[in-house]
Design a protein around this motif. Structure first.
Motif, PDB file in Angstrom:
ATOM      1  N   MET A   2       0.853  -1.185   0.000  1.00 38.65           N
ATOM      2  CA  MET A   2       0.000   0.000   0.000  1.00 38.65           C
ATOM      3  C   MET A   2       0.885   1.229   0.000  1.00 38.65           C
ATOM      4  N   SER A   3       0.807   2.046  -1.008  1.00 38.09           N
ATOM      5  CA  SER A   3       1.664   3.222  -1.109  1.00 38.09           C
ATOM      6  C   SER A   3       1.050   4.379  -0.365  1.00 38.09           C
ATOM      7  N   GLU A   4       1.899   5.341  -0.036  1.00 37.34           N
ATOM      8  CA  GLU A   4       1.451   6.496   0.727  1.00 37.34           C
ATOM      9  C   GLU A   4       1.010   7.594  -0.214  1.00 37.34           C
ATOM     10  N   ALA A   5       0.385   8.614   0.336  1.00 36.93           N
ATOM     11  CA  ALA A   5      -0.044   9.750  -0.456  1.00 36.93           C
ATOM     12  C   ALA A   5       1.162  10.412  -1.111  1.00 36.93           C
ATOM     13  N   PRO A   6       0.962  11.045  -2.255  1.00 37.37           N
ATOM     14  CA  PRO A   6       2.066  11.724  -2.918  1.00 37.37           C
ATOM     15  C   PRO A   6       2.575  12.878  -2.090  1.00 37.37           C
ATOM     16  N   LEU A  14     -13.873  12.523  10.018  1.00 35.55           N
ATOM     17  CA  LEU A  14     -13.203  13.230   8.925  1.00 35.55           C
ATOM     18  C   LEU A  14     -12.276  12.289   8.157  1.00 35.55           C
ATOM     19  N   GLY A  15     -11.703  11.336   8.846  1.00 36.56           N
ATOM     20  CA  GLY A  15     -10.793  10.400   8.196  1.00 36.56           C
ATOM     21  C   GLY A  15     -11.456   9.471   7.210  1.00 36.56           C
ATOM     22  N   LEU A  16     -12.769   9.438   7.192  1.00 33.11           N
ATOM     23  CA  LEU A  16     -13.459   8.587   6.229  1.00 33.11           C
ATOM     24  C   LEU A  16     -13.253   9.059   4.800  1.00 33.11           C
ATOM     25  N   ARG A  17     -12.719  10.280   4.648  1.00 35.26           N
ATOM     26  CA  ARG A  17     -12.459  10.790   3.296  1.00 35.26           C
ATOM     27  C   ARG A  17     -11.124  10.327   2.744  1.00 35.26           C
ATOM     28  N   CYS A  18     -10.246   9.797   3.606  1.00 35.55           N
ATOM     29  CA  CYS A  18      -8.905   9.393   3.181  1.00 35.55           C
ATOM     30  C   CYS A  18      -9.008   8.252   2.163  1.00 35.55           C
ATOM     31  N   GLN A  19      -8.373   8.431   1.008  1.00 37.22           N
ATOM     32  CA  GLN A  19      -8.564   7.501  -0.101  1.00 37.22           C
ATOM     33  C   GLN A  19      -7.620   6.299  -0.075  1.00 37.22           C
ATOM     34  N   GLU A  20      -6.454   6.447   0.569  1.00 35.15           N
ATOM     35  CA  GLU A  20      -5.425   5.418   0.432  1.00 35.15           C
ATOM     36  C   GLU A  20      -5.769   4.111   1.145  1.00 35.15           C
ATOM     37  N   TRP A  21      -6.607   4.198   2.180  1.00 32.67           N
ATOM     38  CA  TRP A  21      -6.931   3.021   2.966  1.00 32.67           C
ATOM     39  C   TRP A  21      -8.440   2.777   2.988  1.00 32.67           C
ATOM     40  N   ALA A  51      -5.963   8.352  13.011  1.00 35.31           N
ATOM     41  CA  ALA A  51      -4.713   8.506  12.261  1.00 35.31           C
ATOM     42  C   ALA A  51      -4.993   8.782  10.791  1.00 35.31           C
ATOM     43  N   PHE A  52      -5.968   8.090  10.222  1.00 33.58           N
ATOM     44  CA  PHE A  52      -6.353   8.375   8.838  1.00 33.58           C
ATOM     45  C   PHE A  52      -6.860   9.808   8.701  1.00 33.58           C
ATOM     46  N   PHE A  74      -7.048  -9.207   1.252  1.00 35.37           N
ATOM     47  CA  PHE A  74      -7.507  -8.576   0.022  1.00 35.37           C
ATOM     48  C   PHE A  74      -6.451  -7.634  -0.557  1.00 35.37           C
ATOM     49  N   ASP A  75      -5.563  -7.126   0.303  1.00 36.69           N
ATOM     50  CA  ASP A  75      -4.556  -6.180  -0.158  1.00 36.69           C
ATOM     51  C   ASP A  75      -3.358  -6.855  -0.813  1.00 36.69           C
ATOM     52  N   ILE A  76      -3.058  -8.071  -0.407  1.00 32.52           N
ATOM     53  CA  ILE A  76      -1.856  -8.746  -0.894  1.00 32.52           C
ATOM     54  C   ILE A  76      -2.169  -9.465  -2.201  1.00 32.52           C
ATOM     55  N   GLY A  77      -1.167  -9.575  -3.049  1.00 32.71           N
ATOM     56  CA  GLY A  77      -1.377 -10.243  -4.324  1.00 32.71           C
ATOM     57  C   GLY A  77      -1.570 -11.737  -4.162  1.00 32.71           C
ATOM     58  N   ARG A  78      -2.174 -12.341  -5.184  1.00 33.26           N
ATOM     59  CA  ARG A  78      -2.446 -13.778  -5.121  1.00 33.26           C
ATOM     60  C   ARG A  78      -1.173 -14.597  -4.966  1.00 33.26           C
ATOM     61  N   GLU A  79      -0.119 -14.127  -5.604  1.00 26.98           N
ATOM     62  CA  GLU A  79       1.116 -14.896  -5.561  1.00 26.98           C
ATOM     63  C   GLU A  79       1.737 -14.928  -4.166  1.00 26.98           C
TER      64      GLU A  79
END
Length: 762
Positions: free
Chosen positions: A1-5, A346-353, A410-411, A247-252
């Protein structure tokens, strides 16, 4: 999971990744969290107030400088009766070189490690050897909770400020503030377990070995801590987070991640095997009270939901004598706070998570609705989870709820760094949070009449609602208007931590300023009790005989041995719960002190070996010494101690001369084969040797132990260990070795990989 720019407009970006080298700034964040914990505990730490349970619970007070603010410094007095008293008994047992499996000083004897609330196998139990040990234990666990939360949030690649605030909030969460009994102990290890899940996730993604230490040790320490209900409910949040990460990790990498989780959980359970074996063995012969299923439908009234945001709207803990207030404070398990609630929304708007936010929000709503009994169908759905119907979910789910809230906070702080956010999204979330807080404030105004004997304009109530609303308003204004996002985040962080500190410190203000005790009665009992027992109606409350190393027939515990329950209910006090044979049973129709029950069941107490009856000074006029066949042998300004005539000896055998000074070794000289009775409760796990050879332990009167003695001289040695205890220690040792070796190998392989990469780059 990458962080915000990277953030525009010169916003600060202090070490955004949580997977790099631990920097000097991170160390200062650690120092800040520790400082916040110490600040919030400054009053007891500096001796301004006395929150030592022994001082306030044992019943030997000669002088108390009480606080001017009515109330209690904790909700549950079992911070003394179980956590401190039984925990110290376990710590003392360790110092004597004994594994604390058995407690000789409670009732007719009872399991100590298997009882769980003593935390007998927790490495932190040794802190209870100090006079204020339980407080030191609390501070250490609060610091662990805060630091582990910081590391977990950093692992999610959020900025340091949100991680720092999350750590401070969870260290000072509502359960830590209100429940200082054994409930407190497992809470700190929830973020440790989740940090372990993240380590396993990262290692699985990188196709590397290791990543099991935090997960295994977190689970083991949570189980060893001594309150399985909290550990179990915390485990539900851990399971939910694992599903999110699947759900976040790849199938492999899915199988590798699952394998690490299963291995870590098995290792954690194996490390904690000694306490698991002791606990399950005890449950086979125990009475667990309402935990047999009677708790499945219990919940708090929905009228009390306001306490999540405004915890002191109805005044301080037990600050009112109103019946409804006493029942309420005896059932709640913590709070969240108004400002964290606003930031979490307010953190419900955070898109990354987004996936994590949805899962945590659903968990949050499901827990709140179950705690306050909003939906009967939802309650039934919760009860489908095996074991939930045996827990006091309405009280012990608050730590998991608090941690879910902390992650959302935190989000929310992370999202405040952004500029150019959707004003419509902000307006919607702000409106939702304001509307809910307003509804809770209105509910507080209506409910306070039931919970307190003071009006809503009482200063504590006004400060609770008004102050929380003001702080929440500051955060909303900052989020809406500030052009400097870094400043907005820092100010919001200060507001959040300030509110957490203030809410945490409120109960301490009600603690007594100082307490003086008279221990002369304790000295008398130590010099004269021997292997007999004493029973208290007043001073030296249960289970402080265990704390002091004195055999006390009183019991205040759960679970309790089923054989003890049958004996106590029949032969000691039929009008009292055997789990609460305190001498002050409200079930006793003959009076709150239980003295009438003692007088009418004197034979049962003598049969249990009770030599001394300890009474409060004001009861002297009620004592019929002739009827009791007792004589006054000690008195001071607090206590009268009466000696009963002809109590049953601890060891007895017809036709034998017995010699003993302790409880687990006796010498005998018998003219003919005989049976020896030992006045200790019989349970699975007791063994005996006669002249070095194993001998069966029998049962007398459905409670006492018996051993057959041969003609002539013999030496009998007794020992207690739960069935399969040796196997449990072996499993624990193997798990620790496996974990240590695996961690060492993983580090070696990682170092070798770095060297190869460096050589290739050169």
């Amino acid at each position: 999971m990458s962080e915000a720019p990277l953030l525009p407009d010169g916003a600060i970006d202090k070490g955004r990744t949580g997977r790099g080298r631990f920097s000097q700034i991170d160390r200062w964040c650690f120092v800040a969290i520790i400082a916040v914990v110490l600040l919030a505990n400054a009053m007891p730490l500096l001796g301004i107030v006395d929150t030592v349970p022994f001082d306030n619970r044992v019943g030997l007070i000669t002088h108390q400088h009480a606080s001017s603010i009515r109330g209690g410094y904790t909700i549950d007095p079992n911070d003394g009766f179980t956590a401190e008293a039984l925990g110290r008994a376990a710590a003392v047992s360790w110092t004597h070189g004994n594994v604390p499996y058995w407690n000789y000083n409670e009732g007719l004897g009872a399991p100590l490690a298997g009882e769980m609330q003593s935390g007998a196998f927790s490495p932190f139990v040794l802190l209870l050897l100090f006079r204020n040990g339980l407080f030191y234990l609390h501070v250490v666990l609060e610091i662990i909770a805060g630091l582990a939360t910081f590391l977990f949030i950093r692992r999610l690649e959020l900025h340091r400020v949100p991680a720092l605030v999350a750590g401070a909030l969870f260290a000072l969460n509502g359960t830590h503030a209100w429940l200082t009994n054994a409930v407190f102990a497992p809470v700190a290890f929830l973020p440790v377990i989740l940090l372990g899940v993240e380590h396993a996730f990262a290692r699985a993604q990188a196709r590397r070995q290791g990543g099991l230490v935090a997960l295994s040790l977190g689970l083991a320490l949570s189980l060893l801590a001594g309150f399985p209900e909290v550990a179990f409910i915390d485990g539900l949040l851990v399971a939910l987070w694992c599903v999110v990460r699947f759900f976040d990790i790849g199938r492999e990498c899915l199988f590798a991640f699952a394998r690490k989780l299963v291995t870590g959980l098995l290792l954690g359970a194996a490390i904690a095997a000694p306490v698991i074996v002791a606990f399950t063995a005890f449950l086979n012969e125990a009475n667990v009270g309402g935990h047999s299923g009677a708790l499945s439908e219990l919940h708090l009234s929905s009228a009390y939901m306001f306490t999540l945001a405004f915890p002191y709207a109805a005044g301080t803990i037990f600050g009112s004598w109103a019946t409804e207030s006493q029942a309420f404070w005896g059932s709640v398990g913590g709070y969240l706070g108004a400002t964290p609630f606003v930031v979490a929304v307010l953190g419900l708007r955070c898109q990354e998570w987004r996936r994590a936010q949805v899962a945590l929000s659903i968990f949050w709503l499901a827990v709140v609705l179950r705690v306050f009994g909003i939906s009967h169908r939802l309650t039934n759905a919760w009860n489908l989870i095996p074991g939930i119907d045996q827990t006091a979910f309405y009280r012990y789910s608050l730590p998991a709820l608090s941690f879910a809230t902390v992650i959302l906070v935190a989000f929310g702080l992370q999202d405040l760094y952004r500029v150019g956010r959707s004003r419509l999204a902000f307006a919607a979330t702000a409106l939702v949070s304001v509307a809910i807080l307003g509804r809770l404030a209105l509910q507080a105004r209506n409910a306070v009449r039931l919970l307190t004997d003071v009006p809503m304009r009482h200063p504590v109530a006004v400060a609770s609602v008004g102050g929380a609303a003001l702080l929440a308003g500051v955060v909303l204004v900052l989020a809406a208007r500030s052009s400097r996002r870094d400043v907005a985040v820092v100010v919001a962080a200060i507001v959040l931590v300030t509110e957490a500190c203030l809410l945490f410190m409120v109960p301490q203000v009600s603690a007594p300023r100082s307490v003086r005790l008279d221990r002369s009665a304790v000295r008398f009992l130590r010099e004269n009790l021997g292997t007999q027992r004493f029973f208290s109606i007043g001073p030296i409350t249960p289970n402080y005989g265990s704390y002091l190393g004195l055999a006390q027939l009183n019991v205040n515990d759960l679970p309790t041995p089923a054989r003890w329950d049958r004996f106590a209910a029949r032969d000691l006090n039929p009008n009292s719960s055997p789990q609460l044979l305190t001498g002050f049973s409200p079930l006793d129709p003959n009076g709150p002190d239980g003295f009438a029950a003692f007088a009418s069941h004197r034979a049962g107490y003598l049969d249990a070996g009770v030599k001394f009856l300890v009474l409060g000074k004001g009861m002297r006029e009620r004592v019929d010494k002739a009827a009791l066949a007792a004589s006054l042998v000690f008195e001071n300004d607090i206590v009268d101690i009466y000696e009963l005539r002809n109590p049953a000896p601890y060891f007895s055998a017809a036709g034998c001369e017995l010699g003993y000074s302790g409880r687990d070794r006796v010498t005998a000289s018998c003219a003919a084969p005989s049976e020896m009775r030992r006045s200790e409760l019989v349970m699975a796990g007791w063994s005996a040797t006669v002249n070095g050879k194993a001998s069966a332990v029998g049962v007398a009167d459905d409670r006492y132990q018996t051993v057959n003695l041969p003609q002539g001289p013999s030496t009998v040695v007794f020992d207690f260990a739960p069935p399969n205890a040796r196997l449990s220690w072996l499993a624990s040792a193997i798990a620790v070795i496996f974990l240590a070796v695996g961690s060492w190998r993983a580090k070696r392989m990682a170092k070798a990989a770095r060297q190869i990469t460096g050589s290739a780059s050169a």
